[in-house]
Design a protein around this motif. Structure first.
Motif, PDB file in Angstrom:
ATOM      1  N   VAL A 246      44.346 -33.819  13.627  1.00 25.32           N
ATOM      2  CA  VAL A 246      43.614 -34.049  14.888  1.00 25.32           C
ATOM      3  C   VAL A 246      42.287 -34.151  14.495  1.00 25.32           C
ATOM      4  O   VAL A 246      40.800 -33.956  13.897  1.00 25.32           O
ATOM      5  CB  VAL A 246      43.490 -32.940  15.585  1.00 25.32           C
ATOM      6  N   LYS A 247      42.264 -35.528  15.260  1.00 29.76           N
ATOM      7  CA  LYS A 247      40.369 -36.079  15.362  1.00 29.76           C
ATOM      8  C   LYS A 247      39.689 -35.679  16.381  1.00 29.76           C
ATOM      9  O   LYS A 247      38.058 -35.908  16.423  1.00 29.76           O
ATOM     10  CB  LYS A 247      40.475 -37.342  14.975  1.00 29.76           C
ATOM     11  N   ALA A 248      40.160 -35.014  17.315  1.00 29.16           N
ATOM     12  CA  ALA A 248      39.807 -35.473  19.223  1.00 29.16           C
ATOM     13  C   ALA A 248      40.068 -35.193  20.331  1.00 29.16           C
ATOM     14  O   ALA A 248      41.146 -34.212  20.069  1.00 29.16           O
ATOM     15  CB  ALA A 248      38.821 -36.724  19.994  1.00 29.16           C
ATOM     16  N   LEU A 249      39.462 -34.105  20.938  1.00 28.51           N
ATOM     17  CA  LEU A 249      39.520 -32.903  22.068  1.00 28.51           C
ATOM     18  C   LEU A 249      38.789 -33.548  23.356  1.00 28.51           C
ATOM     19  O   LEU A 249      37.028 -33.613  23.329  1.00 28.51           O
ATOM     20  CB  LEU A 249      39.746 -31.768  21.906  1.00 28.51           C
ATOM     21  N   CYS A 250      39.888 -33.127  24.515  1.00 31.46           N
ATOM     22  CA  CYS A 250      38.926 -33.543  25.570  1.00 31.46           C
ATOM     23  C   CYS A 250      38.834 -32.383  26.728  1.00 31.46           C
ATOM     24  O   CYS A 250      39.860 -31.388  26.468  1.00 31.46           O
ATOM     25  CB  CYS A 250      39.628 -34.586  26.523  1.00 31.46           C
ATOM     26  N   ILE A 251      37.788 -31.351  26.559  1.00 27.95           N
ATOM     27  CA  ILE A 251      37.053 -30.413  26.558  1.00 27.95           C
ATOM     28  C   ILE A 251      37.652 -30.442  28.119  1.00 27.95           C
ATOM     29  O   ILE A 251      35.942 -30.820  28.236  1.00 27.95           O
ATOM     30  CB  ILE A 251      36.165 -29.537  25.816  1.00 27.95           C
ATOM     31  N   HIS A 252      37.996 -29.267  29.000  1.00 25.61           N
ATOM     32  CA  HIS A 252      37.810 -29.439  30.384  1.00 25.61           C
ATOM     33  C   HIS A 252      36.917 -28.633  30.749  1.00 25.61           C
ATOM     34  O   HIS A 252      37.051 -27.473  30.655  1.00 25.61           O
ATOM     35  CB  HIS A 252      39.126 -29.453  30.695  1.00 25.61           C
ATOM     36  N   ILE A 253      35.271 -28.313  30.523  1.00 30.80           N
ATOM     37  CA  ILE A 253      34.457 -27.202  30.505  1.00 30.80           C
ATOM     38  C   ILE A 253      35.335 -26.987  32.353  1.00 30.80           C
ATOM     39  O   ILE A 253      34.257 -25.991  31.904  1.00 30.80           O
ATOM     40  CB  ILE A 253      33.311 -28.329  29.863  1.00 30.80           C
ATOM     41  N   CYS A 254      34.866 -28.233  32.945  1.00 28.73           N
ATOM     42  CA  CYS A 254      35.213 -27.562  34.207  1.00 28.73           C
ATOM     43  C   CYS A 254      36.590 -27.766  35.262  1.00 28.73           C
ATOM     44  O   CYS A 254      36.409 -29.014  35.216  1.00 28.73           O
ATOM     45  CB  CYS A 254      33.148 -27.914  34.606  1.00 28.73           C
ATOM     46  N   HIS A 255      36.950 -26.559  35.873  1.00 29.45           N
ATOM     47  CA  HIS A 255      38.155 -27.121  36.568  1.00 29.45           C
ATOM     48  C   HIS A 255      37.686 -27.157  38.733  1.00 29.45           C
ATOM     49  O   HIS A 255      37.701 -26.484  39.341  1.00 29.45           O
ATOM     50  CB  HIS A 255      39.117 -26.769  36.823  1.00 29.45           C
ATOM     51  N   ASP A 256      36.395 -27.815  38.331  1.00 28.71           N
ATOM     52  CA  ASP A 256      35.904 -28.021  39.739  1.00 28.71           C
ATOM     53  C   ASP A 256      34.448 -28.859  39.661  1.00 28.71           C
ATOM     54  O   ASP A 256      34.418 -29.947  39.115  1.00 28.71           O
ATOM     55  CB  ASP A 256      35.359 -26.746  40.180  1.00 28.71           C
ATOM     56  N   CYS A 257      34.255 -29.762  40.602  1.00 28.29           N
ATOM     57  CA  CYS A 257      33.593 -30.950  40.519  1.00 28.29           C
ATOM     58  C   CYS A 257      32.963 -30.780  42.331  1.00 28.29           C
ATOM     59  O   CYS A 257      32.838 -29.853  43.102  1.00 28.29           O
ATOM     60  CB  CYS A 257      34.483 -31.734  40.997  1.00 28.29           C
ATOM     61  N   ASN A 258      31.455 -31.000  42.449  1.00 30.24           N
ATOM     62  CA  ASN A 258      29.985 -31.138  43.792  1.00 30.24           C
ATOM     63  C   ASN A 258      31.044 -32.591  44.132  1.00 30.24           C
ATOM     64  O   ASN A 258      30.121 -32.480  45.388  1.00 30.24           O
ATOM     65  CB  ASN A 258      29.311 -30.707  43.504  1.00 30.24           C
ATOM     66  N   LEU A 259      32.336 -33.637  43.931  1.00 28.59           N
ATOM     67  CA  LEU A 259      32.565 -34.072  44.792  1.00 28.59           C
ATOM     68  C   LEU A 259      33.904 -34.191  45.583  1.00 28.59           C
ATOM     69  O   LEU A 259      35.022 -33.180  44.649  1.00 28.59           O
ATOM     70  CB  LEU A 259      32.250 -35.737  44.530  1.00 28.59           C
ATOM     71  N   ARG A 260      34.183 -35.275  46.274  1.00 21.12           N
ATOM     72  CA  ARG A 260      35.379 -34.503  47.207  1.00 21.12           C
ATOM     73  C   ARG A 260      35.787 -36.241  46.479  1.00 21.12           C
ATOM     74  O   ARG A 260      36.388 -36.291  47.821  1.00 21.12           O
ATOM     75  CB  ARG A 260      35.495 -34.171  47.899  1.00 21.12           C
ATOM     76  N   CYS A 261      36.045 -36.552  46.322  1.00 17.44           N
ATOM     77  CA  CYS A 261      36.533 -38.059  46.099  1.00 17.44           C
ATOM     78  C   CYS A 261      38.048 -38.391  46.005  1.00 17.44           C
ATOM     79  O   CYS A 261      38.922 -38.064  45.849  1.00 17.44           O
ATOM     80  CB  CYS A 261      36.526 -38.618  44.653  1.00 17.44           C
ATOM     81  N   LYS A 262      37.949 -39.542  47.019  1.00 22.02           N
ATOM     82  CA  LYS A 262      39.736 -39.526  47.949  1.00 22.02           C
ATOM     83  C   LYS A 262      40.196 -39.831  47.009  1.00 22.02           C
ATOM     84  O   LYS A 262      42.155 -39.414  46.430  1.00 22.02           O
ATOM     85  CB  LYS A 262      39.106 -40.540  48.802  1.00 22.02           C
ATOM     86  N   TYR A 263      40.370 -40.564  46.166  1.00 23.52           N
ATOM     87  CA  TYR A 263      41.573 -41.096  45.124  1.00 23.52           C
ATOM     88  C   TYR A 263      41.293 -40.211  43.413  1.00 23.52           C
ATOM     89  O   TYR A 263      42.273 -40.821  42.491  1.00 23.52           O
ATOM     90  CB  TYR A 263      41.480 -42.696  44.527  1.00 23.52           C
ATOM     91  N   CYS A 264      41.228 -39.124  43.160  1.00 22.03           N
ATOM     92  CA  CYS A 264      40.891 -38.242  42.263  1.00 22.03           C
ATOM     93  C   CYS A 264      42.226 -38.405  41.728  1.00 22.03           C
ATOM     94  O   CYS A 264      42.979 -36.906  42.532  1.00 22.03           O
ATOM     95  CB  CYS A 264      40.066 -37.600  42.129  1.00 22.03           C
ATOM     96  N   PHE A 265      42.645 -38.473  40.563  1.00 21.89           N
ATOM     97  CA  PHE A 265      44.300 -38.284  39.792  1.00 21.89           C
ATOM     98  C   PHE A 265      43.963 -36.177  39.419  1.00 21.89           C
ATOM     99  O   PHE A 265      44.850 -35.822  39.819  1.00 21.89           O
ATOM    100  CB  PHE A 265      43.906 -38.805  38.615  1.00 21.89           C
ATOM    101  N   ALA A 266      42.279 -35.918  39.810  1.00 16.48           N
ATOM    102  CA  ALA A 266      42.529 -34.747  39.014  1.00 16.48           C
ATOM    103  C   ALA A 266      42.997 -33.685  40.013  1.00 16.48           C
ATOM    104  O   ALA A 266      42.426 -32.525  40.249  1.00 16.48           O
ATOM    105  CB  ALA A 266      41.341 -34.204  38.010  1.00 16.48           C
ATOM    106  N   ASP A 267      43.328 -34.193  41.156  1.00 26.05           N
ATOM    107  CA  ASP A 267      43.042 -33.190  42.335  1.00 26.05           C
ATOM    108  C   ASP A 267      41.102 -32.965  42.713  1.00 26.05           C
ATOM    109  O   ASP A 267      41.561 -31.627  42.847  1.00 26.05           O
ATOM    110  CB  ASP A 267      44.031 -31.951  42.208  1.00 26.05           C
ATOM    111  N   GLU A 268      40.591 -33.198  43.045  1.00 26.81           N
ATOM    112  CA  GLU A 268      39.237 -32.834  42.862  1.00 26.81           C
ATOM    113  C   GLU A 268      38.899 -31.837  42.012  1.00 26.81           C
ATOM    114  O   GLU A 268      37.664 -31.126  42.683  1.00 26.81           O
ATOM    115  CB  GLU A 268      39.329 -33.174  44.745  1.00 26.81           C
TER     116      GLU A 268
END
Length: 435
Positions: A75-97
Motif C-alpha cells: 500500500v502506497k497511499a491513503l485518502c483519510i476522510h478527516i471530516c464528513h461535514d462541510c461548511n459549504l453546501r455545493c449543489k453538485y457535491c458528489f459527497a452529499d455536501e
C-alpha cells in the motif's frame, strides 16, 4: 496505430506505438487517414519516402508493446476522510455536501492514527508514503490533522520511511494558523474555486444559502502568495450552466493563480449534468482556452493548466501507464469510523467496503478485482489513440455511469481525447518556439 487530427490549420500524426508526434501537411494527413489527396506524382513519391523513413526509424506505425501492468500488494497511499461535514453546501457535491449519505462526523485522532498504522504496516518496502486529508472540509478538523501529521512523521522516522501530505480545502477556514501549518507540512494543497463570482456563487453556497466567493477569494490569494514555489492547485468545476468555462480558467489566471485545474462536473442533477449534446460546445471551448493559453505563454505570461500537460518524451513508464491509478489495490480511502474503501468516490457504498483500520484486513475479492483491472481489461480502449495517456479512465466514474469499473464512461472519453489533442498542439507550438 496512428491518430491523424488537425487543430485549426495544423495537421498532426500521433503514433501510439512510439509516442511520436509529427506535424505534417494536409495531403499527408489525408493520405494517412485514408482520404483522397491532391498530390502530384513527384509530391507523392517524396511523401511516401518520408513516411517509410519514419517507419524505419520506429517513429510511425511502430508496433504497440502490451507490457504487463505494474501491480503491487504494498500500500502506497491513503485518502483519510478527516471530516464528513462541510461548511459549504455545493449543489453538485458528489459527497452529499460532505456527509457521504450518512451522519455528519469528524474522524477521531485515534482512528486517524490507526489509519497511519495500517498504511505503514502494509507498505512493505516502500519508503515514501502518501496521505491526502480529505472531506467534507478537512480544516473543520484541523487539530486532528496536526496531531496525525506529527504522529505519522514520528512513526515513519522509526522505520526509515517518510510521508508526503496533501489536502483539499474550500478556503473558508484559511486563517493565519491554517496557512502556516499547510505551507509547512503539505506537499500539495488543492483550493476549490470555480472561477467568476457569478459562476462560483451559483453552486458553491454557505450553509445559510449565500454565495461563498467573497468569503474565500482573498484568503486563497493570501495563501498562494505565501506558498512560494511549493505545489498547489486552484481547482474549479464546470457544469452545464457555465459551458464557457474557458472564461473561468482565464479569470483564475488573471487573479495571479498559476497552477489551475477546471474539471467537468460529475452529477446527475439535470440542470447541471453535462450531456452528449454539450460536447461540441465543450470541445470548442477547450480550443478557445488552448489558443489563449499558447498566446499567453508566448508572451511570457503563461500559467499551468492541468489538462494541457503532456510529456511524450520523458513521461511515466509504459508499465505505469497501463496499470491505471492504483485505487482499490495500492491506494485506499478511510472514512471517519475507520472503514476502508477503494477510493473517496466509492466511500459510503456498502458494496465496496473493504475492511476497517481497526481490523487491519482487506477484502481479498474486491482487491483482486482492482488489482486485475488495467488498460487491457477495458476492451473499449483497444482502438483508442489516447489509451496509453489516460490509462482507461477513472474506475469510479466507469462504475457509477456504466456499472463496471472496466467500462469507460463515454462522455469522459470524448473530453479526454479533445484535451489530449489540445495538449499535443500546445507541445508542438512550444517546440516550434524553441527552435
Amino acid at each position: 496505430m496512428v491518430h491523424v487530427f488537425h487543430y485549426h490549420d495544423h495537421h498532426y500524426i500521433y503514433d501510439t506505438g512510439s509516442g511520436a508526434l509529427h506535424e505534417c501537411d494536409e495531403n499527408t494527413a489525408r493520405y494517412l487517414a485514408g482520404e483522397q489527396t491532391q498530390w502530384t506524382d513527384e509530391q507523392m513519391k517524396a511523401a511516401l519516402a518520408e513516411i517509410e523513413g519514419l517507419k524505419d526509424a520506429g517513429l510511425l506505425y511502430k508496433e504497440e508493446v502490451h507490457t504487463a501492468p505494474v501491480k503491487s500488494h504494498e500500500v502506497k497511499a491513503l485518502c483519510i476522510h478527516i471530516c464528513h461535514d462541510c461548511n459549504l453546501r455545493c449543489k453538485y457535491c458528489f459527497a452529499d455536501e460532505g456527509a457521504y449519505h450518512a451522519a455528519r462526523e469528524m474522524m477521531s485522532s485515534e482512528t486517524a492514527k490507526r489509519a497511519i498504522d495500517f498504511l505503514i504496516a502494509n507498505s512493505g518496502s516502500r519508503r515514501v508514503l502518501e496521505v491526502d486529508f480529505f472531506g467534507g472540509e478537512p480544516l473543520m478538523n484541523l487539530s486532528v490533522i496536526k496531531e496525525t501529521v506529527a504522529y505519522a512523521k514520528a512513526e515513519a522516522a522509526k522505520r526509515g520511511k517518510r510521508f508526503l501530505f496533501t489536502t483539499t480545502t474550500n478556503g473558508l477556514l484559511l486563517n493565519d494558523d491554517a496557512i502556516e501549518f499547510l505551507n509547512a507540512e503539505m506537499e500539495n494543497v488543492v483550493l476549490s474555486l470555480d472561477g467568476r463570482k457569478e459562476v462560483h456563487d451559483a453552486v458553491r453556497k454557505t450553509v445559510s444559502g449565500k454565495g461563498s466567493f467573497d468569503a474565500v477569494i482573498d484568503k486563497i490569494k493570501k495563501f498562494v502568495s505565501i506558498r512560494g514555489d511549493k505545489h498547489y492547485y486552484v481547482r474549479g468545476t464546470f457544469t452545464a450552466k457555465n459551458l464557457d468555462f474557458s472564461k473561468d480558467v482565464l479569470f483564475l489566471a488573471d487573479q495571479g493563480f498559476t497552477s489551475l485545474s477546471v474539471e467537468p462536473v460529475v452529477t446527475d442533477i439535470p440542470e447541471l449534468q453535462i450531456g452528449e449534446e454539450h460536447l461540441p460546445q465543450i470541445e470548442a471551448e477547450y480550443e478557445r482556452l488552448c489558443d489563449e493559453y499558447i498566446r499567453r505563454e508566448a508572451e511570457g505570461k503563461g500559467f499551468s493548466f492541468f489538462h494541457f500537460h503532456i510529456d511524450l518524451e520523458g513521461g511515466p513508464c509504459l508499465q505505469k501507464r497501463v496499470s491505471a491509478c492504483g485505487a482499490g489495490n495500492e491506494y485506499f480511502s478511510v472514512v471517519p469510523n475507520g472503514d476502508i474503501y477503494p477510493c473517496h468516490q466509492f466511500a459510503g457504498d456498502a458494496k465496496w467496503k473493504m475492511g476497517n483500520v481497526y481490523e487491519g484486513k482487506l477484502d481479498g475479492e474486491i482487491r483482486s478485482l482492482f488489482a486485475s483491472s488495467c488498460l487491457f481489461t477495458r476492451d473499449k480502449c483497444d482502438g483508442c489513440f489516447a489509451k496509453f495517456i489516460c490509462s482507461g479512465g477513472c474506475s469510479a466514474n466507469n462504475y457509477h455511469y456504466n456499472g463496471d469499473i472496466n467500462k469507460p464512461y463515454e462522455m469522459t472519453c470524448a473530453m479526454m481525447k479533445k484535451r489530449i489533442e489540445c495538449a499535443m498542439h500546445v507541445l508542438a507550438e512550444r517546440k516550434s518556439r524553441e527552435k
